[in-house]
Each structure stands twice: as C-alpha cells, then as structure tokens.
Write an enzyme that holds these catalytic residues in place. Structure first.
Site, PDB file in Angstrom:
ATOM      1  N   HIS A  76       0.935  -1.094   0.094  1.00 62.06           N
ATOM      2  CA  HIS A  76      -0.108  -0.118  -0.022  1.00 62.06           C
ATOM      3  C   HIS A  76       1.003   1.216  -0.013  1.00 62.06           C
ATOM      4  CE1 HIS A  76      -2.402   3.265   1.924  1.00 62.06           C
ATOM      5  NE2 HIS A  76      -3.385   2.714   1.281  1.00 62.06           N
ATOM      6  N   HIS A  77       1.907   1.275   0.886  1.00 63.85           N
ATOM      7  CA  HIS A  77       2.982   2.256   0.801  1.00 63.85           C
ATOM      8  C   HIS A  77       4.207   2.048   1.803  1.00 63.85           C
ATOM      9  CE1 HIS A  77       1.063   3.679   4.802  1.00 63.85           C
ATOM     10  NE2 HIS A  77       2.328   3.820   5.036  1.00 63.85           N
ATOM     11  N   GLN A 154       9.521   0.805   6.430  1.00 65.90           N
ATOM     12  CA  GLN A 154       8.407   0.383   6.890  1.00 65.90           C
ATOM     13  C   GLN A 154       7.543  -0.011   5.547  1.00 65.90           C
ATOM     14  OE1 GLN A 154       5.024   3.028   7.908  1.00 65.90           O
ATOM     15  NE2 GLN A 154       5.272   2.069   9.757  1.00 65.90           N
ATOM     16  N   HIS A 156       3.640  -1.178   4.298  1.00 66.08           N
ATOM     17  CA  HIS A 156       2.361  -1.413   4.776  1.00 66.08           C
ATOM     18  C   HIS A 156       1.579  -2.245   3.612  1.00 66.08           C
ATOM     19  CE1 HIS A 156      -2.143   0.416   5.130  1.00 66.08           C
ATOM     20  NE2 HIS A 156      -2.224  -0.804   5.752  1.00 66.08           N
ATOM     21  N   HIS A 225      -0.655  12.458   0.467  1.00 66.42           N
ATOM     22  CA  HIS A 225      -1.156  11.262   0.825  1.00 66.42           C
ATOM     23  C   HIS A 225      -2.224  11.163   1.455  1.00 66.42           C
ATOM     24  CE1 HIS A 225      -0.865   6.997   1.839  1.00 66.42           C
ATOM     25  NE2 HIS A 225      -1.221   7.276   2.992  1.00 66.42           N
ATOM     26  N   HIS A 227      -5.986   8.318   1.970  1.00 66.12           N
ATOM     27  CA  HIS A 227      -6.635   7.048   1.471  1.00 66.12           C
ATOM     28  C   HIS A 227      -7.698   7.159   0.577  1.00 66.12           C
ATOM     29  CE1 HIS A 227      -5.096   5.095   5.596  1.00 66.12           C
ATOM     30  NE2 HIS A 227      -4.268   5.473   4.837  1.00 66.12           N
ATOM     31  N   MET A 301      -6.148   9.436   5.926  1.00 64.24           N
ATOM     32  CA  MET A 301      -4.872  10.108   6.577  1.00 64.24           C
ATOM     33  C   MET A 301      -4.934  11.494   5.686  1.00 64.24           C
ATOM     34  SD  MET A 301      -1.626   7.622   6.927  1.00 64.24           S
ATOM     35  CE  MET A 301      -1.755   6.334   8.236  1.00 64.24           C
TER      36      MET A 301
END
Length: 347
Positions: A76-77, A154, A156, A225, A227, A301
């Site tokens: 997703h990111h 990180q 997701h 960014h 959703h 977000m």
C-alpha cells in the site's frame, strides 16, 4: 512469519558492509544499496512491517536517489525513517499504529524508531511512484556524525490475498548513495492532521506551523497522501507582512489518488524564520458513518510532505507539523487571514 530469523539480517548487514567498502574505493562514485524486506510473509491484513539497517558510524554517507522496488498490488505504501535508534532490536517487527492488536502476525510490536529518540522521515512511496533523483549537490546525510544512525524501512501490506499460497515479499528501496560530501543537505517536513470526517460531507483537514529556526529553506519537491476520500491536497508558504496581512504562496497541489511520488514544487521560493507552512486536505465522504484518521484502509490520513535543502547548515530540527484537525482545528482558528479557499481545494 519468523521474527527470530537472524540469518537474513546478518546477510543484509554483510551486504551493506560490502556496499560501503566498495564505495570507499571511489568517493565520487554513486553506488546502490538494496534495502529490501527479507522475504517476509504477511499473514494478517493491514500489517505494517519494519526492518532496520545500521549505517556505518566511521564516516557519513549521502543518499542522492531513491529507486522503489515495489508495486501497489503488493505494498500500500512504504516509508523510510531515519532513526538515532530503531524501534526494536529484532530483524522484523510490527510497526503499525494498531500493532498491539495484531497478535496473529507473530511479530513483536514497536514504533519504527525508538520512542523518545530522534526520528524523521527520509522518503515515502505509494501508488507505483517512480524513482526520485535529488537535485545536483543535494543529499540526505546519514551515518558518521549525523543524527541518522539507522535507517528503518516500513512497508504497509493492506491486503494479503497474494500471499495465501505461501509467497514472500522483498519490497523495498534501492538507495543511491555516495561518500562525496554534498554541499546542500536535504530534509523532509511532514504536515498532517488528526480529526474526523462526518458522513456525507466535504471536510477540510488543515494544519499550519511557524518556522522558528534561523535557517533558509529551499523546497524542491512535495508529495501528497490520503486514503480513499482525498480529493485535493495542497501546501503553502504563508508570509505575514508588517501590517499583519498573510500572503500565501502555493508550494504544491495534487489529487492524492494519482501516483504518490515527489513532484517538483510549483513555486521557486525560500522559507525562513517567521514564515508558516500550511496544508489542507479536501475530503469528500459518501459514507454513512464518521471516518477517523488512522492506519487502516477504512480510516483516512491527511499528509503533505515537503522535501527541501539547506546550505551551510543542518536541516530543520523540527520534522513534523501536526494539528488535531476537524472539528477542533481549522486555519481560521489559528487566526490566519486571506485564506485562498479556491486555490487550496480545487485542481
């Protein structure tokens, strides 16, 4: 997923050591380091996984480009954090906001960087964004005497259908770096909000912060960014004249559902002590319930990333600019004037 698998981590550290040794042979050469997930197997939806790498402390390195190795069908990111200490000493850990509840992941839960220590975002990727090459002479300083002693990747994983057959993932970033000192050091400021979006409404989620450091900031790229509910995300420099009148300069504006890459800023300006940075996310909800700011796909977000460089000094000490968002915060509540509503909310 085996959180105690130290062999992949040892191999990754060995690869880094080899890459750094190769770079030492020619300080002017740009090398690539593959900072990738060590074949993880996401087993729960909405899983955030972090993996660290320690940067050699004997000398600084300068990251000058980011080459993503991922697709939105899998990730997703991705976020790349610079940390003084990582959030865990494990090779992999669960680093989402809902980490404590994801016991089925088999991973220990922690933040990307150790809480209470230095943390900043170096790079962000989503929606099949292409490679980012920094301007000539600009680099992120890591290792050595910099505040960034570790890099933490990180990823997701919003959906896990493609992993049900036992497949693993190596999403990540090829870091382009050099030993050659760069005259201009790069940094990122993240503007964002908390808050909630009422059902069947258009809501403005807004943030603004004062620049309180005596540094000249040269913004060169921005990224938006959200959703699913984001329609427009915009960011501004706000400069107040001697009479108290605010003058707004558009730095970036984007439909956040297009590739979430870093785009060149729309205005070639500098930001200095006394200016403000401001951002707005225009959200449109057709849902029957409130939508909260949060980490999962059903949440939202509101983020505006501003990448910049400074010359002859260190990047900003302040890395984040967040407000509580609606209904507790709007630009009017912080006494901003001459707000450019149309420019901030339409493409």
């Amino acid at each position: 997923m085996n959180a105690s698998a130290e062999a992949p981590r040892r191999a990754l550290v060995a690869v880094l050591a080899l890459a750094l040794a190769a770079a030492a042979a020619d300080a002017y050469e740009v090398n690539k380091f593959p900072f990738l997930m060590p074949n993880v197997h996401p087993n729960v939806p909405e899983l955030y996984v972090c993996t660290p790498v320690k940067v050699e402390a004997s000398k600084p390195y300068y990251i000058v480009g980011f080459e993503p190795n991922a697709t939105m069908a899998t990730a997703h990111h991705m976020l790349l954090y610079g940390c003084s200490e990582p959030g865990s000493n494990k090779p992999l850990w669960n680093c989402g906001e809902m980490a404590a509840a994801d016991e089925d992941s088999g991973l220990d839960a922690s933040s990307p960087c150790k809480q209470g220590t230095g943390s900043e975002i170096v790079y962000a990727w989503a929606r099949d964004a292409p490679m980012l090459q920094l301007p000539e002479g600009v680099g992120f300083k890591v290792g050595g005497d910099s505040d960034i002693k570790y890099l933490v990747l990180q990823v997701h994983y919003a959906h896990i259908d493609r992993f049900k057959d036992g497949s693993t993932d190596d999403s990540g970033i090829f870091l382009h770096y050099t030993l050659r000192p760069q005259p201009r050091l790069a940094g990122v400021v993240l503007l964002g909000t908390g808050g909630r979006i009422p059902p069947h409404s258009v809501e403005h989620m807004e943030t603004a912060c004062d620049i309180k450091e005596h540094k000249v900031i040269h913004p060169f790229a921005y990224r938006t960014h959200t959703h699913q509910l984001g329609r427009v995300v915009s960011g501004f420099r706000v400069r107040t004249d001697a009479g108290g009148e605010d003058h707004w300069t558009l730095l970036g504006r984007r439909d956040p559902l297009t590739p979430q890459m870093f785009y060149p800023v729309l205005s070639n300006v500098t930001i200095r002590y006394g200016d403000k940075l401001a951002a707005r996310c225009t959200m449109a909800s057709d849902r029957d319930e409130y939508t909260m700011i949060g980490a999962t796909g059903k949440d939202e977000m509101c983020n505006f990333y501003l990448m910049y460089w400074v010359e002859g000094t260190q990047p900003l000490d302040v890395k984040y600019c967040f407000t509580g968002g609606p209904p507790s915060y709007h630009w009017e509540s912080s006494h901003l004037n001459h707000i450019p509503d149309e420019e901030a909310s339409t493409l």
